[in-house]
Scaffold this active site. Structure first.
Site, PDB file in Angstrom:
ATOM      1  N   MET A 143      28.634   0.676  65.731  1.00 18.56           N
ATOM      2  CA  MET A 143      30.091   0.585  65.791  1.00 18.56           C
ATOM      3  C   MET A 143      30.710   0.827  64.427  1.00 18.56           C
ATOM      4  O   MET A 143      30.058   0.701  63.399  1.00 18.56           O
ATOM      5  CB  MET A 143      30.527  -0.772  66.330  1.00 18.56           C
ATOM      6  CG  MET A 143      30.172  -1.936  65.423  1.00 18.56           C
ATOM      7  SD  MET A 143      30.690  -3.530  66.069  1.00 18.56           S
ATOM      8  CE  MET A 143      32.451  -3.399  65.901  1.00 18.56           C
ATOM      9  N   CYS A 144      31.986   1.189  64.451  1.00 17.49           N
ATOM     10  CA  CYS A 144      32.797   1.298  63.241  1.00 17.49           C
ATOM     11  C   CYS A 144      34.159   0.705  63.603  1.00 17.49           C
ATOM     12  O   CYS A 144      34.221  -0.210  64.429  1.00 17.49           O
ATOM     13  CB  CYS A 144      32.883   2.755  62.763  1.00 17.49           C
ATOM     14  SG  CYS A 144      33.657   3.875  63.925  1.00 17.49           S
ATOM     15  N   GLN A 145      35.218   1.193  63.039  1.00 20.99           N
ATOM     16  CA  GLN A 145      36.539   0.647  63.373  1.00 20.99           C
ATOM     17  C   GLN A 145      37.030   1.160  64.728  1.00 20.99           C
ATOM     18  O   GLN A 145      37.492   0.383  65.542  1.00 20.99           O
ATOM     19  CB  GLN A 145      37.561   0.983  62.280  1.00 20.99           C
ATOM     20  CG  GLN A 145      38.929   0.363  62.491  1.00 20.99           C
ATOM     21  CD  GLN A 145      38.917  -1.160  62.435  1.00 20.99           C
ATOM     22  OE1 GLN A 145      38.131  -1.776  61.723  1.00 20.99           O
ATOM     23  NE2 GLN A 145      39.788  -1.782  63.214  1.00 20.99           N
TER      24      GLN A 145
END
Length: 96
Positions: free
Chosen positions: A62-64
């Protein structure tokens, strides 16, 4: 080939710490807020640090908002890792 899933599909499993979760945001972003069970492995360090990962595990990336995690998944998938992209990232997290 990897798959992408929305946060809502995996959130309960993440809260129960049943998934190997990697957050590829930079350290300063991670410090501002993150999923408690996530390991921070910034995208900028992924090439050199990917050897820390186990090819036998499935990692949820995941990231933002899903862009950087898709790039990370492309790279890790090419290296033989089993990965799942969390397509809407930390922005969709509903938890502590």
């Amino acid at each position: 080939m990897y798959i992408s899933v929305p946060m809502s599909q995996v959130q309960d499993e993440i809260k129960a710490q049943k998934l190997d979760l990697i957050d590829v945001r930079e350290a300063d972003e991670f410090k501002q807020g993150h999923v408690p069970s996530a390991q921070n492995l910034p995208l900028s360090q992924l090439i050199e640090r990917s050897k820390e990962l186990d090819t036998e595990k499935t990692y949820y990336i995941m990231c933002q908002m899903g862009g950087r995690s898709a790039s990370a998944c492309d790279f890790l998938d090419d290296q033989g890792f089993k990965v799942v992209n969390i397509e809407d990232g930390f922005a969709a997290w509903r938890g502590d």
